[in-house]
Each structure stands twice: as C-alpha cells, then as structure tokens.
Scaffold this motif. Structure first.
Motif, short mmCIF file in Angstrom:
data_model
loop_
_atom_site.label_atom_id
_atom_site.label_comp_id
_atom_site.label_asym_id
_atom_site.label_seq_id
_atom_site.Cartn_x
_atom_site.Cartn_y
_atom_site.Cartn_z
N VAL A 38 0.87 -1.30 0.07
CA VAL A 38 -0.22 0.39 0.46
C VAL A 38 1.25 1.76 0.14
O VAL A 38 0.93 2.28 -0.35
N ALA A 39 1.81 1.12 1.20
CA ALA A 39 3.12 2.34 0.76
C ALA A 39 4.01 2.94 -0.14
O ALA A 39 3.13 3.75 -0.40
N GLU A 40 4.23 1.92 -1.04
CA GLU A 40 4.69 1.51 -2.46
C GLU A 40 3.92 2.46 -3.45
O GLU A 40 3.90 3.53 -4.09
N THR A 41 2.46 1.86 -2.94
CA THR A 41 1.96 2.30 -4.64
C THR A 41 1.40 4.13 -4.31
O THR A 41 1.68 5.13 -5.51
N LEU A 42 1.44 4.55 -2.97
CA LEU A 42 0.80 5.20 -2.23
C LEU A 42 2.37 7.06 -2.39
O LEU A 42 2.55 8.26 -3.18
N PHE A 43 3.27 6.00 -2.29
CA PHE A 43 4.12 6.89 -2.36
C PHE A 43 4.41 7.12 -3.48
O PHE A 43 4.82 8.26 -4.10
N ALA A 44 4.37 5.86 -4.70
CA ALA A 44 3.97 6.70 -6.57
C ALA A 44 3.00 7.34 -6.66
O ALA A 44 3.80 7.62 -7.85
N GLU A 45 2.34 8.11 -6.12
CA GLU A 45 1.29 8.33 -6.58
C GLU A 45 1.25 9.87 -6.44
O GLU A 45 1.52 10.77 -6.65
#
Length: 210
Positions: free
Chosen positions: A17-24
């Motif tokens: 989840v963190a990876e998706t949010l950091f990328a977005e």
C-alpha cells in the motif's frame, strides 16, 4: 534490516500500500495516516511494525530489492566471460526495474538530496553493493585485457538506468513512435530491443576499439 522472507503477511500488505501511495503522491505527500486508511488498519500498527515513515521506506527497499542483491552475488560466481556477465547484469537490472517501476521511480526521482540520502541507509548500502558487483566484473575483464583500463566504472550504472528511465518517462511518445499499442508489446520491447541496445552501448564503452 530484515530480509524479504522475514516480512509477515500484514507487513507486506502495508509495504505494498505504501509503495502505491508513494509512487502516486510522492513520499512527502503521503502520511502514515493515509497508508493506514488505505490498508484498512490502525495507525498504531504501522508504527509498531516500522516506526517512522523513513524506516517503512527502508523496509520497502529491502522487500523489493533483496532478490537483486542475491542474483548479482550469484552472477559473480558463474563461469561466464566478463562481457557475458555484464550483459546478464544489464538484463537483471532492466527486468527488475521494469517489474518494480513504482519503487525505483520513488528512489531515483525523489531521493536526490543529501538529507534524504543520509536517512536512507538501506538505499545507500544497496547502491554500494551493486556498484561493487559491477566493479568486480569490470576488473576481471581488465585483468584479462578485454576491457579498457580508462573506464569510469561509477558512470556505467547511470548510463544503464538513465537510458531506461528516459525511455519510460517518455512512454506515450515511444509507444506511438514504435507502434507499441499494448502493455505487452511495450514490456516485450523493453525486454528485447531496449535491453539489447543498452548492452551494445555498455559493450562499446568497455571494449577496446578494433
């Protein structure tokens, strides 16, 4: 720092989840509260597992890159000529980055300041380790008289990564130019044509002109 296999299912859920949010949203634009909300867990659980947002990112780096470190170490032991090792290293790099574009985009485009670099010990150690593997292969080729002695080894990695990232950051342009109408065609082009082009570029830098 735990290895990839040491993360439990709940930790992996939080990391993804963190990876998706950091990328977005970017690292600064993402809060622990955002991560907890999307992961549908209590904020305290994120803090319990990872402490700070920086430590969470360090764990994410380990989760996404520990396999590459092992693959590079195994490559050094393989009975291959130095140029074959370099070609395989490039293939490993490009496959890994293309499969994990989110984390690499975060790392290479958001974490360029010294303050960030100091906070991200895991990323710094990873880069040093990868550079050491590259140095070992190139030095082996130099000893055999195959590779030039005047190669600037630390600039080889940015040459590999820079070519990939330029291609990917201009994805719509290249999709249109090269008629890559589907995601499969795009990914296959990276795996074959782009990887081969990078291998030829690096070979030209390493090998003596005939």
């Amino acid at each position: 720092m735990p290895l990839k296999s040491n993360f439990n299912d709940k930790q992996i859920q939080i990391l993804e989840v963190a990876e998706t949010l950091f990328a977005e949203k970017g690292f600064d634009g993402t809060s622990i509260r955002n991560i907890a909300k999307v992961a549908k867990i209590n904020i305290a659980m994120v803090s319990y597992y990872f402490g700070s947002k920086e430590r969470l990112l360090e764990s994410l780096i380990v989760y996404r890159t520990s396999d590459l470190k092992n693959q590079l170490e195994n490559l050094l032991q393989e009975d291959l000529e130095p140029i074959e090792k370099i070609n395989k290293l490039i293939e490993l790099y490009i496959n890994r980055i293309n499969s994990n574009r989110g984390i690499y985009r975060i790392l290479h485009f958001e974490f360029t300041s010294k303050k960030r670099e100091q906070n991200l010990q895991a990323f710094s150690e990873l880069k040093k380790g990868n550079l050491k593997s590259l140095e070992t292969i190139i030095e082996e080729g130099q000893k055999k008289g195959i590779f030039r002695k005047d190669v600037i080894i630390p600039l080889i990695t940015p040459t590999i990564l820079g070519t990939f990232f330029h291609f990917h950051m201009n994805k719509p342009f290249f999709e249109n130019l090269l008629n890559l109408k589907t995601e499969d065609l795009y990914n296959n082009y990276i795996k074959t044509n782009l990887t081969k082009h990078i291998q030829q570029t690096i070979k030209a830098l390493l090998i003596y002109e005939s």
